[in-house]
Write a protein that holds these residues in place. Structure first.
Motif, PDB file in Angstrom:
ATOM      1  N   GLU A   1      -0.773  -8.407   5.914  1.00 30.91           N
ATOM      2  CA  GLU A   1      -0.689  -9.210   7.140  1.00 30.91           C
ATOM      3  C   GLU A   1      -2.012  -9.158   7.919  1.00 30.91           C
ATOM      4  O   GLU A   1      -2.529 -10.186   8.346  1.00 30.91           O
ATOM      5  CB  GLU A   1       0.448  -8.698   8.033  1.00 30.91           C
ATOM      6  CG  GLU A   1       0.645  -9.573   9.260  1.00 30.91           C
ATOM      7  CD  GLU A   1       1.587  -8.967  10.292  1.00 30.91           C
ATOM      8  OE1 GLU A   1       2.122  -7.863  10.070  1.00 30.91           O
ATOM      9  OE2 GLU A   1       1.766  -9.613  11.332  1.00 30.91           O
ATOM     10  N   ASP A   2      -2.554  -7.951   8.086  1.00 32.79           N
ATOM     11  CA  ASP A   2      -3.779  -7.795   8.866  1.00 32.79           C
ATOM     12  C   ASP A   2      -4.982  -8.435   8.183  1.00 32.79           C
ATOM     13  O   ASP A   2      -6.016  -8.649   8.799  1.00 32.79           O
ATOM     14  CB  ASP A   2      -4.075  -6.306   9.125  1.00 32.79           C
ATOM     15  CG  ASP A   2      -3.066  -5.703  10.098  1.00 32.79           C
ATOM     16  OD1 ASP A   2      -2.190  -6.449  10.570  1.00 32.79           O
ATOM     17  OD2 ASP A   2      -3.145  -4.500  10.373  1.00 32.79           O
ATOM     18  N   ASN A   3      -4.852  -8.723   6.895  1.00 32.46           N
ATOM     19  CA  ASN A   3      -5.934  -9.395   6.189  1.00 32.46           C
ATOM     20  C   ASN A   3      -5.657 -10.886   5.998  1.00 32.46           C
ATOM     21  O   ASN A   3      -6.271 -11.532   5.156  1.00 32.46           O
ATOM     22  CB  ASN A   3      -6.189  -8.713   4.841  1.00 32.46           C
ATOM     23  CG  ASN A   3      -6.953  -7.412   5.020  1.00 32.46           C
ATOM     24  OD1 ASN A   3      -8.092  -7.426   5.465  1.00 32.46           O
ATOM     25  ND2 ASN A   3      -6.333  -6.299   4.730  1.00 32.46           N
ATOM     26  N   GLY A   4      -4.710 -11.381   6.769  1.00 29.71           N
ATOM     27  CA  GLY A   4      -4.453 -12.821   6.761  1.00 29.71           C
ATOM     28  C   GLY A   4      -3.555 -13.306   5.644  1.00 29.71           C
ATOM     29  O   GLY A   4      -3.354 -14.500   5.483  1.00 29.71           O
ATOM     30  N   LEU A   5      -2.983 -12.370   4.869  1.00 26.75           N
ATOM     31  CA  LEU A   5      -2.129 -12.787   3.753  1.00 26.75           C
ATOM     32  C   LEU A   5      -0.674 -12.857   4.217  1.00 26.75           C
ATOM     33  O   LEU A   5       0.184 -12.114   3.759  1.00 26.75           O
ATOM     34  CB  LEU A   5      -2.276 -11.805   2.576  1.00 26.75           C
ATOM     35  CG  LEU A   5      -3.711 -11.532   2.117  1.00 26.75           C
ATOM     36  CD1 LEU A   5      -3.731 -10.471   1.024  1.00 26.75           C
ATOM     37  CD2 LEU A   5      -4.348 -12.810   1.590  1.00 26.75           C
ATOM     38  N   ASP A   6      -0.404 -13.790   5.140  1.00 26.56           N
ATOM     39  CA  ASP A   6       0.913 -13.832   5.774  1.00 26.56           C
ATOM     40  C   ASP A   6       2.039 -14.190   4.810  1.00 26.56           C
ATOM     41  O   ASP A   6       3.168 -13.769   4.981  1.00 26.56           O
ATOM     42  CB  ASP A   6       0.906 -14.775   6.978  1.00 26.56           C
ATOM     43  CG  ASP A   6       0.432 -16.159   6.595  1.00 26.56           C
ATOM     44  OD1 ASP A   6      -0.488 -16.252   5.756  1.00 26.56           O
ATOM     45  OD2 ASP A   6       0.974 -17.141   7.111  1.00 26.56           O
ATOM     46  N   THR A   7       1.736 -14.950   3.754  1.00 22.29           N
ATOM     47  CA  THR A   7       2.825 -15.336   2.850  1.00 22.29           C
ATOM     48  C   THR A   7       3.235 -14.190   1.929  1.00 22.29           C
ATOM     49  O   THR A   7       4.305 -14.198   1.356  1.00 22.29           O
ATOM     50  CB  THR A   7       2.440 -16.552   1.975  1.00 22.29           C
ATOM     51  OG1 THR A   7       1.318 -16.200   1.169  1.00 22.29           O
ATOM     52  CG2 THR A   7       2.103 -17.758   2.828  1.00 22.29           C
ATOM     53  N   ILE A   8       2.367 -13.195   1.789  1.00 25.43           N
ATOM     54  CA  ILE A   8       2.665 -12.025   0.966  1.00 25.43           C
ATOM     55  C   ILE A   8       3.294 -10.930   1.823  1.00 25.43           C
ATOM     56  O   ILE A   8       4.142 -10.170   1.373  1.00 25.43           O
ATOM     57  CB  ILE A   8       1.353 -11.459   0.348  1.00 25.43           C
ATOM     58  CG1 ILE A   8       0.639 -12.525  -0.486  1.00 25.43           C
ATOM     59  CG2 ILE A   8       1.596 -10.204  -0.481  1.00 25.43           C
ATOM     60  CD1 ILE A   8       1.438 -13.038  -1.643  1.00 25.43           C
TER      61      ILE A   8
END
Ligand SMILES: [Zn+2]
Length: 232
Positions: free
Chosen positions: A118-125
């Motif tokens: 999430e903190d690295n922008g991978l919201d779908t994962i």
């Protein structure tokens, strides 16, 4: 398209390409080269070049680092090939109490992997990751508190596992977390007005209730009854 890069020692290196996606915001970009440094780039299996890039998008501007390796096939080709891209920012790891770690060894690990995503922008994962963390927490909790259920709990779906939880507060929060968790996994969203923040809030509430219930039990078993008046 190949690029020439001058590194911190004024040495020139030929790279095959720049990354075309920002690892922080996930958008397609043409990154700005900030700095680079080559380490024995002429050594085929050991050398590498590191390049620090910046995302040019005004709403992002994050730095990231990309490593380049020499071709493993040798020849006169001394182009360095893009290997991996890393975000420089470290993620603050969420700490959980000892009683939670005792109940589920895997839960803090899965939760924090979702957080890193999430903190690295991978919201779908991240969403499905949080849902997985919830599943481990609930199932490990059931098994810990009722070891006889182990074989059954391992096989059932998360929703059916939650139905087996006795404590109504844990159950109520876990149910709602599971509904939102399914929204993160399934194609169509059912809870349009709720998001991953709500999912995380509910998981935290499940964690807090389990923690409270378990810590209460510890005192109840170490102090089962009132001391007699004469012992005062
Ligand atoms: Zn970016």
């Amino acid at each position: 398209m190949a690029h020439r890069i001058k590194d911190g020692d004024d040495a020139y290196h030929e790279i095959d390409k720049k990354p075309d996606t920002c690892p922080a915001c996930g958008k397609g970009i043409s990154p700005i080269t900030c700095y680079s440094y080559g380490v024995d780039t002429w050594r085929r299996y050991e050398g590498f070049l590191q390049v620090v890039y910046r995302c040019p998008r005004e709403e992002c501007n994050r730095l990231f680092i990309t490593s380049y390796f020499p071709s493993q096939y040798g020849g006169i080709n001394d182009t360095l090939y893009l290997n991996k891209t890393f975000l420089l920012d470290s993620v603050e790891i969420e700490k959980f109490t000892e009683s939670i770690a005792k109940i589920s060894e895997k839960f803090p690990r899965i939760y924090n992997q979702a957080k890193i995503a999430e903190d690295n922008g991978l919201d779908t994962i991240a969403g499905p990751g949080y849902r997985k963390a919830l599943e481990f927490l609930v199932k490990d909790y059931l098994i810990k508190t009722n070891p006889k259920l182990e074989e059954h709990v391992k096989k059932v779906q998360l929703g059916d596992a939650i139905k087996m939880v006795d404590d109504t507060r844990i159950k109520s929060c876990a149910e709602r977390a599971a509904w939102l968790g399914n929204d993160e996994t399934h194609y169509a969203r059912q809870w349009e007005d709720k998001d991953m923040q709500d999912l995380k809030n509910l998981i935290k509430m499940v964690v807090d209730w389990i923690d409270l219930v378990e810590r209460s039990k510890e005192y109840e078993s170490s102090m089962p009854t009132k001391k007699s008046e004469s012992a005062k």
